[in-house]
Design an enzyme around this catalytic site. Structure first.
Site, PDB file in Angstrom:
ATOM      1  N   GLY A  46       0.884  -1.173   0.000  1.00  0.00           N
ATOM      2  CA  GLY A  46       0.000   0.000   0.000  1.00  0.00           C
ATOM      3  C   GLY A  46       0.907   1.203   0.000  1.00  0.00           C
ATOM      4  O   GLY A  46       1.864   1.267  -0.760  1.00  0.00           O
ATOM      5  N   GLU A  47       0.651   2.125   0.889  1.00  0.00           N
ATOM      6  CA  GLU A  47       1.487   3.324   1.002  1.00  0.00           C
ATOM      7  C   GLU A  47       1.846   3.455   2.479  1.00  0.00           C
ATOM      8  O   GLU A  47       0.976   3.722   3.312  1.00  0.00           O
ATOM      9  CB  GLU A  47       0.666   4.509   0.493  1.00  0.00           C
ATOM     10  N   SER A  48       3.127   3.251   2.783  1.00  0.00           N
ATOM     11  CA  SER A  48       3.516   3.186   4.200  1.00  0.00           C
ATOM     12  C   SER A  48       3.240   4.494   4.935  1.00  0.00           C
ATOM     13  O   SER A  48       2.859   4.474   6.114  1.00  0.00           O
ATOM     14  CB  SER A  48       4.984   2.788   4.325  1.00  0.00           C
ATOM     15  N   CYS A  76       6.280  -5.220   0.901  1.00  0.00           N
ATOM     16  CA  CYS A  76       6.427  -3.918   0.271  1.00  0.00           C
ATOM     17  C   CYS A  76       6.223  -2.787   1.294  1.00  0.00           C
ATOM     18  O   CYS A  76       7.070  -2.623   2.156  1.00  0.00           O
ATOM     19  CB  CYS A  76       5.521  -3.816  -0.951  1.00  0.00           C
ATOM     20  N   ARG A 103      12.723   3.897   0.291  1.00  0.00           N
ATOM     21  CA  ARG A 103      11.413   3.819  -0.374  1.00  0.00           C
ATOM     22  C   ARG A 103      11.546   4.183  -1.853  1.00  0.00           C
ATOM     23  O   ARG A 103      12.394   4.978  -2.237  1.00  0.00           O
ATOM     24  CB  ARG A 103      10.416   4.777   0.288  1.00  0.00           C
ATOM     25  N   ARG A 132       6.408  -0.122  -7.224  1.00  0.00           N
ATOM     26  CA  ARG A 132       6.970   1.016  -6.484  1.00  0.00           C
ATOM     27  C   ARG A 132       7.690   0.522  -5.225  1.00  0.00           C
ATOM     28  O   ARG A 132       7.467   0.988  -4.102  1.00  0.00           O
ATOM     29  CB  ARG A 132       5.872   2.032  -6.128  1.00  0.00           C
ATOM     30  N   HIS A 167       5.568  -8.527  -3.944  1.00  0.00           N
ATOM     31  CA  HIS A 167       4.185  -8.859  -3.567  1.00  0.00           C
ATOM     32  C   HIS A 167       3.879 -10.337  -3.826  1.00  0.00           C
ATOM     33  O   HIS A 167       3.284 -10.662  -4.865  1.00  0.00           O
ATOM     34  CB  HIS A 167       3.203  -8.014  -4.384  1.00  0.00           C
ATOM     35  N   GLU A 169       1.626 -12.111  -2.711  1.00  0.00           N
ATOM     36  CA  GLU A 169       0.174 -12.348  -2.759  1.00  0.00           C
ATOM     37  C   GLU A 169      -0.373 -12.188  -4.176  1.00  0.00           C
ATOM     38  O   GLU A 169      -1.480 -12.613  -4.460  1.00  0.00           O
ATOM     39  CB  GLU A 169      -0.548 -11.408  -1.773  1.00  0.00           C
TER      40      GLU A 169
END
Ligand code: GLN
Length: 189
Positions: A46-48, A76, A103, A132, A167, A169
């Site tokens: 996601g976006e940390s 990620c 990042r 990303r 990822h 998953e």
């Protein structure tokens, strides 16, 4: 054995599906008190920085307590969350994995890619989806490297904490999730 997937933001459903394929019971964790009822946790991609904002100070502390005592797997953005040190830009990490991560380390041109690379999880190479992605720039002495990309670790383990900069998953191969379930079964820190 109940596994929680942090479901504040990001691709938590894909993790749920992989874990269920492996026979685990899965709950989506949206409230801190749900952490008391699970044996292991996945922090998804996601976006940390968004995770940090949504958690707030109290949520961050509850999560920090959990990851210090129970098996946790970060992918990620989840890997960034677990790190001792985060750069580009600097932000706080839960500090349970002795790594430094950069990042968005691959730049705009090659920020998303699918590679098939060898790992220590068996003979067959593993498909790895990068979106990303961060790059692990440093690993402490307690950190075991299970896979590398261009000389940088991409799958690591320290005690009962695991992290992948890709990822797993999003690929059909369930080996990485199976490895995490083994950690949870072997249990307690
Ligand atoms: N770029 C995101 C971050 O810095 C991570 C991307 C991802 O989880 N796919 O948090």
């Amino acid at each position: 054995m109940t596994i929680g997937v942090l479901a504040l933001q990001g691709d938590f459903d894909a993790h749920k599906k992989r874990l269920e394929e492996l026979g685990a019971e899965v709950v989506l964790v949206r409230k801190p008190e749900q952490l008391d009822a699970i044996d292991g946790l996945i922090i998804p991609g996601g976006e940390s920085s968004t995770f940090l904002r949504l958690l707030g100070e109290q949520g961050f502390q509850r999560l920090a307590d959990f990851v210090r005592t129970k098996p946790t797997f970060g992918t990620c953005a989840g890997a960034i969350m677990l790190a001792a040190e985060v750069q580009n830009p600097p932000q706080r990490g839960l500090g349970v994995l002795d790594i430094t991560v950069l990042r968005n380390a691959y730049g705009r041109q090659n920020d998303s890619t699918i590679l098939t690379l060898p790992t220590k999880l068996g003979d067959a190479p593993l498909e790895q989806v990068y979106i990303r992605a961060p790059r692990i720039e440093r690993t402490g002495p307690g950190v075991e490297v299970l896979a590398e990309r261009e000389g940088h670790p991409v799958l690591v383990r320290q005690g009962s904490t695991m992290a992948a900069t890709f990822h797993p998953e999003l690929s059909d191969d369930t080996r990485v999730h199976a490895e995490f379930l083994k950690l949870v079964k072997n249990g307690k820190k």
